[in-house]
Scaffold this motif. Structure first.
Motif, PDB file in Angstrom:
ATOM      1  N   UNK A   1      17.903 -23.027  38.963  1.00  0.00           N
ATOM      2  CA  UNK A   1      16.694 -23.838  39.049  1.00  0.00           C
ATOM      3  C   UNK A   1      16.934 -25.139  39.796  1.00  0.00           C
ATOM      4  N   UNK A   2      18.163 -25.628  39.764  1.00  0.00           N
ATOM      5  CA  UNK A   2      18.509 -26.874  40.442  1.00  0.00           C
ATOM      6  C   UNK A   2      18.397 -26.673  41.954  1.00  0.00           C
ATOM      7  N   UNK A   3      17.482 -27.385  42.596  1.00  0.00           N
ATOM      8  CA  UNK A   3      17.238 -27.207  44.030  1.00  0.00           C
ATOM      9  C   UNK A   3      18.361 -27.758  44.889  1.00  0.00           C
ATOM     10  N   UNK A   4      19.248 -28.564  44.314  1.00  0.00           N
ATOM     11  CA  UNK A   4      20.419 -29.001  45.085  1.00  0.00           C
ATOM     12  C   UNK A   4      21.449 -27.885  45.177  1.00  0.00           C
ATOM     13  N   UNK A   5      21.360 -26.913  44.264  1.00  0.00           N
ATOM     14  CA  UNK A   5      22.259 -25.763  44.282  1.00  0.00           C
ATOM     15  C   UNK A   5      21.655 -24.620  45.088  1.00  0.00           C
ATOM     16  N   UNK A   6      20.365 -24.375  44.902  1.00  0.00           N
ATOM     17  CA  UNK A   6      19.693 -23.288  45.604  1.00  0.00           C
ATOM     18  C   UNK A   6      18.331 -23.747  46.070  1.00  0.00           C
ATOM     19  N   UNK A   7      18.165 -23.853  47.386  1.00  0.00           N
ATOM     20  CA  UNK A   7      16.869 -24.259  47.934  1.00  0.00           C
ATOM     21  C   UNK A   7      15.970 -23.036  48.058  1.00  0.00           C
ATOM     22  N   UNK A   8      14.698 -23.274  48.243  1.00  0.00           N
ATOM     23  CA  UNK A   8      13.700 -22.210  48.267  1.00  0.00           C
ATOM     24  C   UNK A   8      14.001 -21.180  49.356  1.00  0.00           C
ATOM     25  N   UNK A   9      13.911 -19.893  48.974  1.00  0.00           N
ATOM     26  CA  UNK A   9      14.070 -18.755  49.877  1.00  0.00           C
ATOM     27  C   UNK A   9      15.480 -18.610  50.462  1.00  0.00           C
ATOM     28  N   UNK A  10      16.452 -19.316  49.885  1.00  0.00           N
ATOM     29  CA  UNK A  10      17.827 -19.239  50.373  1.00  0.00           C
ATOM     30  C   UNK A  10      18.782 -19.025  49.205  1.00  0.00           C
ATOM     31  N   UNK A  11      19.934 -18.488  49.498  1.00  0.00           N
ATOM     32  CA  UNK A  11      21.002 -18.398  48.511  1.00  0.00           C
ATOM     33  C   UNK A  11      21.764 -19.717  48.476  1.00  0.00           C
ATOM     34  N   UNK A  12      22.549 -19.968  47.440  1.00  0.00           N
ATOM     35  CA  UNK A  12      23.375 -21.173  47.422  1.00  0.00           C
ATOM     36  C   UNK A  12      24.331 -21.197  48.617  1.00  0.00           C
TER      37      UNK A  12
END
Length: 536
Positions: free
Chosen positions: A353-364
Motif C-alpha cells: 500500500x505504501x506508494x514509496x514502495x510500489x507506485x500505481x501500475x508498476x512493480x516495486x
C-alpha cells in the motif's frame, strides 16, 4: 685536447638523453605499442573467412570461437521450498522459504544456423543451448527427483478468472467446484526436474478443460498444458539474430539489427515504443577499444527488452586486466521516466500500500513483469536474487531469504578493453510468482505477496586459448611500460652525468684560475722601502 672536445661530448650526451627520455615517455603512455596492438586487434576483430594454403575459405579465428564458444559455462540453480503452506492459508503467516542448492548444470552453446547477408557485413544466426546436470558439482543432497513446494501458476490464472466484476458469479462458482476436487491449489509440490526443464502437468488443468463453463480458458491458451520455468529451453534456440559482422567497421561488431525479423517487439509487450525497441548488441560480441564512460546496451530475448551495463571498476581475471560492467542501480526503477513504459497501464496487482514502495501500475523497484513477455501471461516477475536493489519491504514480505549483497547477487561481465573480449561473466536473476488473494474461499486468509521460486547464477569463464591471446596484448603493453621506464631512466642518467661532469669541470676550472692568480701574486718582486734622506 679533452677540454676542447668536452662541449661536443656534452652536447651529444644531452641529445641522447633527450631522445631516450622522449622515447621512454612515449613508451610509458603507450603511443607506439598501442598503435601497433590496436591495428592488429582491429584487423582481426570481425566475423568472416580466411583462406588456407589451398585457397579454401575457412572461418577466421574469431568466427570459429563464436560458432562454438570454448568458454567453460555453468548454470547454478537454487530452489526455494515453501515450508508453511497451512500457516499461509489458515493463519495469515507470510511464506517461509528454505533455499535448496545449488543444482549445477554444464552448459554448451553453439550456433546451429548462420547465414551471411549484405555483402558479408551482417549475419543471421540461431544460438542453441544445452544443459546437462552435474551431480558432482551440485550439493550433496541435490538430486533432480527431489520434490519442492512452490507457488502454483495455474491457480493464479484461476484467481484472475474468478473476478466476478469481469467474468461473473457463474465462472467463480465453477472454479470453486473444481478446486474442491484437488488436494493442492495455491501451492503445488513437484520434482525439481519438472519444475525446471521437463515441465509438469497440473491436475487442475485437466479438470478445467473438461468443465464446459471453464473450457474457454484452455481454448484461449490461458492455461498451459505443461508448466516449467525453463520448459522448452534445453536443446532449443532463443530466436534468430541479425547482427553486424564488424565489416567494414569493427566498432559495430555485434550490433543487433533485428531479432526474429523484428526491430520493435509486438505491441502489447510493453506500453511504449521506446520500451519495445530491439537495440544494442546480442550480448556475445562487443566493440574493441572500449571507453570507461561508454555504457553497453544488450538485448535479452528472455525478458523481451534491452538492458544497460556500466563500468564499475578494474579487475584482473587470471592475470588479464579487465573492466567490470554491472547493471545500473536504477535499471528497474519505475520512477525513472524512461522506465514507465515497462509498467502496465492496464494495472498491476498491489502488493504494498505504501506508494514509496510500489507506485500505481508498476512493480516495486528492482522487479520486472514478465507476464506480457511469456506465453499464457503467467504472473511471473524477475528480480535480482534475494531482492537485491529492491525496497527492503519486498524482502521482509517473506521469511527465510538470505540478506542481499552485491558480492553474491549482482550480474556482471568482465571485458578486456582493447579487444572487447569477455574474460568472465555472471548472469544472476531470481524468478518470482505474484500471488494474489483474489475472491476465492481458499485464499480468504492470505494477502497479496511476491514469492521467490528460484534464483540462478549462470557463469562463463574464458578458455586457455583466449587467455593466451589476451596475454599477448597485455604482455606487449607491459613490456612497453618496462622499456619506457628503462629508456626514461637512461635519459635522466645521461642528463645527470652531464650535469655532474659540468660541475666537476667547473670546479676544476675555478681551482686552476685561483691557482694562477696566487702564482702571479708570488712572482711580483716586493719593493724595498727607501731610507729617509735628511737634507743638509
Amino acid at each position: 685536447m679533452v677540454i676542447k672536445k668536452a662541449p661536443c661530448l656534452f652536447g651529444s650526451a644531452i641529445v641522447v638523453g633527450i631522445l631516450l627520455a622522449v622515447a621512454g615517455i612515449l613508451l610509458l603512455i603507450g603511443i607506439p605499442i598501442d598503435g601497433i596492438v590496436n591495428r592488429q586487434v582491429i584487423a582481426q576483430d570481425y566475423l568472416g573467412f580466411t583462406r588456407d594454403s589451398n585457397g579454401t575459405e575457412i572461418p577466421n579465428q574469431m568466427t570459429a570461437s563464436w560458432l562454438k564458444p570454448p568458454y567453460s559455462m555453468k548454470l547454478n540453480i537454487w530452489m526455494f521450498n515453501v515450508t508453511n503452506v497451512d500457516g499461509i492459508l489458515k493463519r495469515h503467516e507470510k511464506p517461509n522459504l528454505k533455499e535448496i542448492g545449488p543444482f549445477v548444470f554444464d552448459e554448451i552453446q553453439e550456433k546451429v544456423y548462420h547465414r551471411w547477408a549484405e555483402n558479408d557485413t551482417r549475419i543471421f544466426y540461431k544460438n542453441k543451448k544445452l544443459y546437462f546436470f552435474n551431480a558432482n558439482l551440485s550439493c550433496s543432497e541435490c538430486h533432480l527427483s527431489q520434490k519442492v513446494t512452490i507457488p502454483n501458476i495455474v491457480f493464479q490464472k484461476l484467481v484472475d478468472a474468478a473476478d466476478v466484476t469481469i467474468w461473473g458469479v457463474r465462472i467463480k462458482f465453477a472454479i470453486e467446484s473444481v478446486l474442491k476436487m484437488v488436494s493442492e491449489a495455491p501451492f503445488i509440490t513437484v520434482k525439481i526436474s519438472d519444475a525446471l526443464f521437463d515441465g509438469y502437468e497440473d491436475p487442475i488443468v485437466d479438470l478445467v478443460c473438461k468443465n464446459k463453463i471453464l473450457s474457454f480458458l484452455c481454448e484461449t491458451n490461458s492455461l498451459q498444458r505443461r508448466i516449467g520455468f525453463f520448459y522448452g529451453q534445453n536443446g532449443t534456440t532463443d530466436g534468430t539474430y541479425e547482427v553486424d559482422t564488424g565489416v567494414p567497421s569493427p566498432y559495430k561488431i555485434g550490433h543487433l539489427y533485428t531479432w526474429n525479423n523484428m526491430t520493435v517487439m509486438p505491441e502489447g509487450t510493453w506500453d511504449t515504443v521506446y520500451a519495445r525497441m530491439v537495440n544494442g548488441t546480442d550480448g556475445q560480441l562487443f566493440s574493441p577499444m572500449l571507453k570507461r564512460e561508454q555504457r553497453l546496451t544488450l538485448f535479452v530475448p528472455q525478458i523481451c527488452r534491452s538492458v544497460q551495463m556500466e563500468y564499475s571498476r578494474d579487475v584482473s581475471v587470471q592475470g588479464i586486466p579487465s573492466w567490470r560492467y554491472v547493471p545500473p542501480k536504477d535499471l528497474y526503477d519505475p520512477k525513472r521516466p524512461e522506465n514507465q513504459g515497462f509498467c502496465n497501464k492496464a494495472g498491476v496487482p498491489r502488493y504494498f500500500e505504501n506508494t514509496t514502495v510500489q507506485i500505481e501500475n508498476c512493480l516495486p523497484a528492482g522487479l520486472i513483469d514478465l507476464s506480457r513477455c511469456q506465453s499464457g501471461n503467467p504472473r511471473v516477475y524477475l528480480s535480482n536474487p534475494h531482492f537485491y536493489n529492491s525496497p527492503m519491504e519486498v524482502w521482509h514480505a517473506v521469511s527465510g531469504l538470505s540478506v542481499p549483497s552485491p558480492t553474491n547477487d549482482l550480474t556482471f561481465v568482465d571485458l578486456e578493453p582493447t579487444a572487447g573480449v569477455p574474460t568472465q561473466a555472471k548472469r544472476i536473476m531470481q524468478i518470482n510468482v505474484g500471488m494474489v488473494k483474489g475472491d476465492l474461499s481458499i485464499t480468504e486468509n492470505t494477502t497479496n505477496v511476491i514469492v521467490p521460486v528460484l534464483w540462478m547464477n549462470e557463469t562463463a569463464d574464458f578458455d586457455e586459448g583466449t587467455r593466451e591471446q589476451l596475454s599477448a596484448i597485455f604482455n606487449a603493453k607491459h613490456y612497453s611500460f618496462i622499456a619506457g621506464v628503462i629508456s626514461l631512466s637512461l635519459g635522466l642518467i645521461c642528463w645527470l652525468a652531464v650535469f655532474v661532469v659540468i660541475i666537476i669541470f667547473s670546479r676544476q676550472a675555478d681551482e686552476e684560475e685561483y691557482s694562477r692568480l696566487v702564482l702571479d701574486e708570488d712572482e711580483i718582486e716586493p719593493v724595498e722601502p727607501q731610507e729617509n734622506v735628511v737634507l743638509a
